[in-house]
Enzyme design. Structure first.
Site, PDB file in Angstrom:
ATOM      1  N   HIS A 120     -18.621  37.816 -22.885  1.00 29.45           N
ATOM      2  CA  HIS A 120     -17.843  38.277 -21.544  1.00 29.45           C
ATOM      3  C   HIS A 120     -19.018  38.862 -20.687  1.00 29.45           C
ATOM      4  CE1 HIS A 120     -14.832  39.189 -24.572  1.00 29.45           C
ATOM      5  NE2 HIS A 120     -13.834  38.467 -23.593  1.00 29.45           N
TER       6      HIS A 120
ATOM      7  N   GLU B  41      -8.136  29.390 -24.649  1.00 31.94           N
ATOM      8  CA  GLU B  41      -7.531  30.224 -26.109  1.00 31.94           C
ATOM      9  C   GLU B  41      -6.213  30.730 -26.078  1.00 31.94           C
ATOM     10  OE1 GLU B  41     -10.675  33.037 -27.319  1.00 31.94           O
ATOM     11  OE2 GLU B  41      -9.067  34.097 -28.273  1.00 31.94           O
TER      12      GLU B  41
ATOM     13  N   GLU C 209      -7.874  30.663 -32.184  1.00 36.51           N
ATOM     14  CA  GLU C 209      -8.151  31.818 -33.078  1.00 36.51           C
ATOM     15  C   GLU C 209      -7.171  31.939 -34.068  1.00 36.51           C
ATOM     16  OE1 GLU C 209      -9.566  35.603 -31.095  1.00 36.51           O
ATOM     17  OE2 GLU C 209      -8.441  36.590 -32.427  1.00 36.51           O
TER      18      GLU C 209
ATOM     19  N   HIS D 170      -4.724  34.799 -33.674  1.00 37.47           N
ATOM     20  CA  HIS D 170      -3.552  34.682 -32.885  1.00 37.47           C
ATOM     21  C   HIS D 170      -2.412  33.643 -33.269  1.00 37.47           C
ATOM     22  CE1 HIS D 170      -6.733  35.580 -29.430  1.00 37.47           C
ATOM     23  NE2 HIS D 170      -6.662  36.486 -30.175  1.00 37.47           N
TER      24      HIS D 170
ATOM     25  N   ASP E  85     -12.392  30.503 -33.146  1.00 34.45           N
ATOM     26  CA  ASP E  85     -12.744  31.938 -33.213  1.00 34.45           C
ATOM     27  C   ASP E  85     -12.342  32.471 -34.660  1.00 34.45           C
ATOM     28  OD1 ASP E  85     -13.891  32.374 -30.890  1.00 34.45           O
ATOM     29  OD2 ASP E  85     -12.475  33.594 -29.864  1.00 34.45           O
TER      30      ASP E  85
ATOM     31  N   ASP F  84      -3.210  42.214 -33.561  1.00 36.56           N
ATOM     32  CA  ASP F  84      -4.483  41.384 -33.561  1.00 36.56           C
ATOM     33  C   ASP F  84      -5.466  42.305 -34.096  1.00 36.56           C
ATOM     34  OD1 ASP F  84      -6.031  39.296 -32.769  1.00 36.56           O
ATOM     35  OD2 ASP F  84      -6.211  40.094 -30.772  1.00 36.56           O
TER      36      ASP F  84
ATOM     37  N   ASP G  46      -8.448  41.215 -35.720  1.00 36.32           N
ATOM     38  CA  ASP G  46      -9.715  40.386 -35.661  1.00 36.32           C
ATOM     39  C   ASP G  46     -10.566  40.785 -36.756  1.00 36.32           C
ATOM     40  OD1 ASP G  46      -9.165  39.411 -33.146  1.00 36.32           O
ATOM     41  OD2 ASP G  46     -10.042  40.929 -31.950  1.00 36.32           O
TER      42      ASP G  46
ATOM     43  N   ASP H 137     -15.305  36.180 -33.788  1.00 35.43           N
ATOM     44  CA  ASP H 137     -14.773  37.024 -33.096  1.00 35.43           C
ATOM     45  C   ASP H 137     -13.816  37.967 -33.793  1.00 35.43           C
ATOM     46  OD1 ASP H 137     -13.198  38.494 -30.978  1.00 35.43           O
ATOM     47  OD2 ASP H 137     -12.065  37.013 -30.170  1.00 35.43           O
TER      48      ASP H 137
HETATM   49  C1  XLS Z   1      -8.625  38.567 -27.305  1.00 33.43           C
HETATM   50  C2  XLS Z   1      -9.270  37.257 -27.316  1.00 33.43           C
HETATM   51  C3  XLS Z   1     -10.504  37.584 -26.696  1.00 33.43           C
HETATM   52  C4  XLS Z   1     -11.199  36.252 -26.361  1.00 33.43           C
HETATM   53  C5  XLS Z   1     -12.127  36.089 -25.317  1.00 33.43           C
HETATM   54  O1  XLS Z   1      -7.626  38.749 -28.131  1.00 33.43           O
HETATM   55  O2  XLS Z   1      -9.487  36.904 -28.821  1.00 33.43           O
HETATM   56  O3  XLS Z   1     -11.633  38.151 -27.142  1.00 33.43           O
HETATM   57  O4  XLS Z   1     -11.697  35.325 -27.304  1.00 33.43           O
HETATM   58  O5  XLS Z   1     -11.883  36.827 -24.198  1.00 33.43           O
HETATM   59 CA    CA Z   2      -8.125  38.259 -31.639  1.00 31.27          CA
HETATM   60 CA    CA Z   3     -10.919  35.177 -29.469  1.00 33.08          CA
END
Ligand code: XLS
Ligand code: CA
Ligand code: CA
Length: 439
Positions: free
Chosen positions: A104, A235, A271, A274, A299, A310, A312, A342
């Site tokens: 970012h 996304e 992703e 998500h 992602d 979330d 990750d 990610d």
């Molecule tokens: C948040 C998102 C973010 C995007 C990029 O949940 O995954 O990280 O990938 O802004």
């Molecule tokens: Ca995420």
């Molecule tokens: Ca992401």
């Protein structure tokens, strides 16, 4: 990099050691970058990327607890720390053996007190990034603008009820596109951070969606104006931070893009964390986006469905990676997209080496998924079964349905002539058993 301090001393380039034992987690057992599978090197099928925000800016803080990850590179003024962090990141990418990274705008360079100051910080940081890219051959998979963290964006960016905020987001994206060009980014991502709503009472949904579409149109126009050659990606995410996010899932985004005539300018960055938050299976949105020719990038992470937020996490489930890689092979690859981690180490994984262990494990999980998918496709057993299942559409009336030339009258004639259709087993368990054979 020799002139600078080494942060991961004692760790050298991660080797491929297919015969390594179970406890040896600092080598690849499946990922052999140059090995060719189905006409392409493994690194070209997988196009791995490390994300900057989690791995180099993450602190381990969560809504219930303070920082647990104390990284040696966070020292000095914000700009000094940013530069140090960037050098560390490039040392990490090189030792890990990935060709791409994502970031970012605001995690690469600290936000200043004015837009001009933020842009100046970004200019300085991207000069260094360009220099490090040229030295190492590492490239930007995608860049994105953080349009959700600063308090000005608390009610959204492109969907904010105040045009002044929308203008700020527009100015930030303008700069983001310029740095994408400067660094040769292959994609540019829009994640609709706070594009959604918490209460329907104070929200004009139709206006917000139109403004968001018009915001994207401005971005397309500026991209063309500056001659930026990269793929735009949206996304999807169904919740967090908003209660409802406009980019809920793959099908919502595809519908939005088609409704506003934007479908030729965007693809999707899916992703799976998500996707599962949206109540779908892990591979669901990857398959749906691909079916519409809209799967641009992934992602590569996973969530914990039992937690329901979330998380990750690093993707380690071989069944999931096999399903994803099968879809990617079927669509002919992900380029110019890739598999971007990610993902963040758990706040309890406090050793620096855990960053390596996590990425190596996830890369190997995807390499193994790729090898499995290749075997599934080379054997052709499942593909053959699916083809057979749809074979009535390859001739006669089925062919006319397939090409859109059939009529309801023809359906009626067909049934009068042929009577009741035969009952045919869907054979789900047979498919599942065959799939398990390859895992
Ligand atoms: C948040 C998102 C973010 C995007 C990029 O949940 O995954 O990280 O990938 O802004
Ligand atoms: Ca995420
Ligand atoms: Ca992401």
């Amino acid at each position: 990099m020799a002139a600078h301090e080494e942060f991961f001393s004692g760790i050298s380039k991660i080797p491929y050691q297919p015969d390594a034992g179970a406890a040896d987690v600092m080598c690849f057992k499946y990922y052999n970058a140059d090995e060719v599978l189905r006409g392409r090197k493994m690194e070209e099928w997988l196009r791995f990327s490390v994300c900057y925000w989690h791995s180099f800016c993450g602190t381990g803080a969560d809504p219930f607890g303070f920082q647990t990850l104390h990284r040696p590179w966070n020292e000095g003024t914000p700009m000094e720390a940013a530069k140090k962090r960037l050098r560390v990141a490039f040392e990490f990418f090189t030792k890990l053996g990935v060709k791409y990274y994502t970031f970012h705008d605001r995690d690469m360079a600290p936000e200043g007190s004015t837009l001009q100051e933020s842009n100046k910080n970004l200019d300085e940081m991207t000069d260094l990034a360009l220099q490090l890219q040229n030295q190492t051959g590492i490239k930007v998979l995608w860049v994105t603008c953080n349009l959700f963290a600063h308090p000005r964006y608390m009610n959204g960016a492109a969907t904010n009820p105040d045009c002044h905020v929308l203008a700020y987001a527009g100015a930030q994206v303008k700069k983001g596109l310029e740095i994408a060009k400067k660094l040769g980014a292959e994609n540019f991502v829009f994640w609709g951070g706070r594009e959604g709503f918490l209460s329907i009472h104070n929200t004009d949904v139709a206006a917000e969606l139109k403004h968001m579409a018009n915001f994207f149109k401005m971005a397309v126009k500026y991209k063309e104006k500056i001659g930026l050659k990269c793929q735009f990606l949206i996304e999807p995410k169904p919740k967090e931070p908003c209660r409802h996010q406009y980019d809920y899932d793959a099908m919502s985004v595809i519908g939005f893009l088609k409704h506003y005539g934007l479908q030729d300018h965007f693809k999707l960055n899916i992703e799976p964390n998500h996707t599962t938050l949206a109540g779908h299976s892990y591979e669901h949105d990857i398959v749906m986006a691909s079916a519409f020719g809209m799967l641009g990038s992934v992602d590569a992470n996973t969530g914990s469905p039992d937690l329901g937020w979330d998380t990750d996490q690093f993707p380690m489930d071989i069944k999931n990676t096999t399903l994803v890689m099968k879809t990617i092979i079927e669509q002919g690859g992900l380029q110019p997209g890739g598999l971007n981690f990610d993902a963040k180490v758990r706040r309890e994984s406090t050793d620096l080496v855990d960053l390596f262990i996590a990425h190596i494990g996830a890369m190997d999980a995807f390499a193994r998924g790729l090898r499995n998918a290749v075997r599934i496709m080379d054997d052709g057993i499942m593909t053959g079964m699916v083809m057979e299942r749809y074979s009535s559409f390859s001739h006669g009336l089925g062919h006319k349905v397939d090409n859109g030339s059939a009529t309801l009258e023809e359906m009626e004639d067909f049934v009068i002539q042929n009577g009741e259709p035969e009952v045919k087993s869907g054979k789900q368990e047979k498919y599942e058993s065959i799939f398990n054979h390859y895992i």
